[in-house]
Each structure stands twice: as C-alpha cells, then as structure tokens.
Design an enzyme around this catalytic site. Structure first.
Site, PDB file in Angstrom:
ATOM      1  N   GLY A 133       4.957  -6.190  -3.225  1.00 15.03           N
ATOM      2  CA  GLY A 133       3.543  -6.015  -3.568  1.00 15.03           C
ATOM      3  C   GLY A 133       3.330  -5.473  -4.964  1.00 15.03           C
ATOM      4  N   ARG A 192       0.944   4.358   0.858  1.00 17.90           N
ATOM      5  CA  ARG A 192       1.233   3.250  -0.063  1.00 17.90           C
ATOM      6  C   ARG A 192       0.561   1.963   0.447  1.00 17.90           C
ATOM      7  NH1 ARG A 192       3.491  -2.069   0.399  1.00 17.90           N
ATOM      8  NH2 ARG A 192       4.458  -2.642  -1.553  1.00 17.90           N
ATOM      9  N   GLY A 211       0.121  -2.183  -0.425  1.00 18.32           N
ATOM     10  CA  GLY A 211       0.696  -3.285  -1.215  1.00 18.32           C
ATOM     11  C   GLY A 211      -0.369  -4.262  -1.667  1.00 18.32           C
ATOM     12  N   ASP A 212       0.073  -5.465  -1.951  1.00 20.01           N
ATOM     13  CA  ASP A 212      -0.842  -6.504  -2.442  1.00 20.01           C
ATOM     14  C   ASP A 212      -1.671  -7.132  -1.326  1.00 20.01           C
ATOM     15  OD1 ASP A 212       1.794  -7.494  -1.546  1.00 20.01           O
ATOM     16  OD2 ASP A 212       0.800  -9.430  -1.750  1.00 20.01           O
ATOM     17  N   THR A 231       3.567 -13.293  -0.530  1.00 21.47           N
ATOM     18  CA  THR A 231       4.417 -12.345   0.180  1.00 21.47           C
ATOM     19  C   THR A 231       5.557 -11.970  -0.762  1.00 21.47           C
ATOM     20  OG1 THR A 231       5.880 -12.051   2.089  1.00 21.47           O
ATOM     21  CG2 THR A 231       5.610 -14.287   1.310  1.00 21.47           C
ATOM     22  N   GLY A 232       6.033 -10.755  -0.611  1.00 22.04           N
ATOM     23  CA  GLY A 232       7.098 -10.305  -1.500  1.00 22.04           C
ATOM     24  C   GLY A 232       6.870  -8.858  -1.877  1.00 22.04           C
ATOM     25  N   THR A 264       5.424 -10.398   5.060  1.00 25.48           N
ATOM     26  CA  THR A 264       3.994 -10.362   5.398  1.00 25.48           C
ATOM     27  C   THR A 264       3.537 -11.713   5.907  1.00 25.48           C
ATOM     28  OG1 THR A 264       3.455  -8.740   3.747  1.00 25.48           O
ATOM     29  CG2 THR A 264       1.677 -10.229   4.355  1.00 25.48           C
TER      30      THR A 264
HETATM   31  C1  SD4 Z   1       3.770  -5.482   0.462  1.00 28.45           C
HETATM   32  N1  SD4 Z   1       3.735  -7.821  -0.001  1.00 28.45           N
HETATM   33  O1  SD4 Z   1       3.268  -4.599   1.153  1.00 28.45           O
HETATM   34  C2  SD4 Z   1       3.863  -6.846   1.041  1.00 28.45           C
HETATM   35  C3  SD4 Z   1       5.134  -6.959   1.779  1.00 28.45           C
HETATM   36  C4  SD4 Z   1       5.423  -8.368   2.055  1.00 28.45           C
HETATM   37  O2  SD4 Z   1       6.406 -10.005   2.882  1.00 28.45           O
HETATM   38  O3  SD4 Z   1       4.983  -9.317   1.609  1.00 28.45           O
HETATM   39  N2  SD4 Z   1       6.165  -8.698   2.780  1.00 28.45           N
HETATM   40  O4  SD4 Z   1       4.224  -5.278  -0.651  1.00 28.45           O
END
Ligand code: SD4
Length: 318
Positions: free
Chosen positions: A204, A178, A180-181, A201-202, A150
């Site tokens: 979510g 869905r 995410g965060d 990022t990561g 992200t």
């Molecule tokens: C998510 N955090 O949708 C996001 C994906 C993401 O780096 O960070 N990608 O969960």
C-alpha cells in the site's frame, strides 16, 4: 454486456455468486458486495475479513472501500475491528452526504449504530500465524511481513453501471492504526462508468505513491485498452520507485472498461486474478511480467488444487 474482474484466486467463489446476479439483470452494486462478502467470510484467506492476519498487537484491523461509477459516490473504512463485512459498511457510507470515510472507533461506532453484523475476526489459526511470526522476528530479525492479498474488484452490469470495491486486513504485523491503499480513492480503487475502473493490490505504501488506480482509469479515458493502461501504469510506477528510492514494492492491478474489456499487470511473479463476463465463465489466470509485458495464462487444475490445499493445510505453533 456484464463483466467482473478481481484480484487473486481467492475471489473465485465470490465471482461465481456475482455471475448469477449479473446474468439475471442484477446490479453491479449488489454483485460486487455479494462477491466481496464471500471472500470476507472464508476463514482460510489470511488477508481479508474473517481469518485475516492481525497487526502487531494481535488485533485484526480491516480496511475496505466501495465506489459507484455512475455517481462517483465513495465510502471507505479504515482500521475497523470486529465487524463481519467491511465492504457493506463502506458501501453504506458511500450513500452518506458527508462522513464518507471513517476509521477506527468512529467507524466501529457507525457500524454498530447501523446494526452491521459484529464478529470476532481473529481466528485461532491467525493467532498461530501471529505467534510463529513473532518468534521468527525475534530469532532472525526479519522484517514483519511483505506478503499481501487484498481482494479488489471492478464490476460492470447490463445497464452499463460500474462499481469498484476492496477489502483487506492489510499488512500482517502492521502498526496499530496503519491504513493502506485499499480504502484510498485513486490508489486502491477507482471507477467511472463513463470509462472503466481499476483496483490494486500489493504494498500500500508504494501503491499510494502513484495513485495507480486513478492513473489506469485516466489512461483508459485517453483511449488506451485496459491491458495497455495497466502495463503502462505498473511499469511507470515501478520504474519511478526504483529510480528514486532504489526499490519498488509489490504492485499488481486489474482493470475493466465500460465495454467489458479487461487488463491486468504486475511487477511480481505469482499474481493471480479472476474474470467473468457475459461471454466468459469465471476463469482464474496467472500473470507473469516478462520485460514489462504481462502475459497471463489459465491456471492449471494442478495449480488450483495446490492453492486450496496450501490454504487449508493444518498449521502448528512453533
Ligand atoms: C495494503 N495493499 O494494506 C494492501 C495489502 C494488499 O494484497 O494489497 N494486499 O497495503
């Protein structure tokens, strides 16, 4: 003093555009939007905007958010399809009195009504990734996808105003609907011009469990340097998740305070980020977590070259 920090190498060209704006007394609100739009437009980034990878139904559903650190205005969209610049829709929503977070069809209706640019966001390249992944899942029973990228940014302008923004296609092969965060205040982003801002990022689903961006801003408000705040927040969430659930998903964060000081932390190898300020032209760094201490080093020319080659290399359907 101005400054801007962003997750992942992919933010570099956007940050360079933001630099021009910020150097010329432009606002953090304009700079962050332009920078994130740049990432949304680039077709070879697989997890933001155009070219982002689709959900399990082969639809590209995008999440984005914008926050103004002066007014604490927040705008966010979730699971929106076929609009070119989710960040701009989120930013406009932040100015509404109510209805600041819209998802799915409601978000699309709003964006359409407000004349945001429509665009088919699913590229042929993303379709190939989709078909290949489907095949792998069928053949090897592997989990859909645990990768991510992200784009999240925190920006400070010369007037002292701060903003935060995120934009993502979320997890590859996610379920329809869905979210995410990234569009969630406090999890994917938070900014307060009186203190500073952070973005994550990561995975979510795990980032949400610690409201990690808010936690970093809270630690900075207590007086912690952004680097210390990031390391504490990532370490604590990683530890809690492992203790309670046996494992922790990927967690990476960047933060900047209202003095332009910045920090970064991660629980993975290979996290990259970009930072620029009045005293530093845009630089890409790589981060490593060594026993809870996050060490960053400037990305080498070789790494930068390989990064781009890897992104644009031809792919074939298996
Ligand atoms: C998510 N955090 O949708 C996001 C994906 C993401 O780096 O960070 N990608 O969960």
């Amino acid at each position: 003093m101005w400054g801007i920090i962003a997750t992942w190498r992919m933010a570099l060209e956007g940050i360079e555009e933001a630099q021009d704006i910020l150097e010329n007394q432009g606002s953090a609100s304009e700079a962050i939007e332009v920078a994130i739009q740049n990432v949304e437009d680039f077709p070879y980034y697989k997890s933001v905007g155009y070219g982002g990878l689709p959900n399990e139904n082969m639809e590209v559903e995008l999440d984005a958010a914008y926050m103004d650190g002066d007014t604490l205005d927040i705008g966010a969209i979730g699971a929106i399809k076929d609009f070119a610049h989710p960040i701009s829709i989120a930013k406009q929503l932040s100015k509404e009195k109510v209805n600041n977070m819209l998802v799915g069809q409601g978000a699309e209706k709003y964006a359409d009504h407000e004349n945001f640019e429509k665009k088919i966001m699913l590229t042929d390249r993303a379709k190939i990734h989709y078909y290949n992944r489907k095949k792998e899942i069928e053949e090897q029973q592997i989990k859909p996808y645990d990768g991510h990228d992200t784009v999240g940014m925190v920006c400070l302008d010369n007037s002292g105003k701060m903003t935060a923004g995120t934009s993502t296609s979320g997890l590859f092969m996610k379920k329809q609907g869905r979210i995410g965060d990234s569009p969630l205040s406090g999890s994917g982003f938070y900014v307060d011009s009186k203190v500073g801002g952070a973005t994550a990022t990561g995975l979510g689903e795990d980032l949400m469990k610690g409201c990690i961006s808010y936690e970093i801003v809270r630690l900075m408000k207590e007086g912690k340097h952004p680097q210390e705040a990031c390391e504490i927040a990532v370490c604590q969430l990683d530890k809690e998740l492992k203790e309670r659930r046996g494992q922790a998903g990927d967690i990476s964060v960047v933060a900047m305070n209202n003095q332009g000081e910045w920090g970064v932390a991660t629980n993975i190898d290979g996290f990259s980020f970009v930072v620029a300020s009045a005293i530093q032209s845009p630089i890409v760094y790589l981060v490593k977590n060594i026993n809870g201490k996050c060490i960053h080093e400037v990305a080498s020319e070789k790494w930068l070259e390989e990064y781009i080659q890897e992104r644009i290399k031809p792919i074939v359907q298996k």
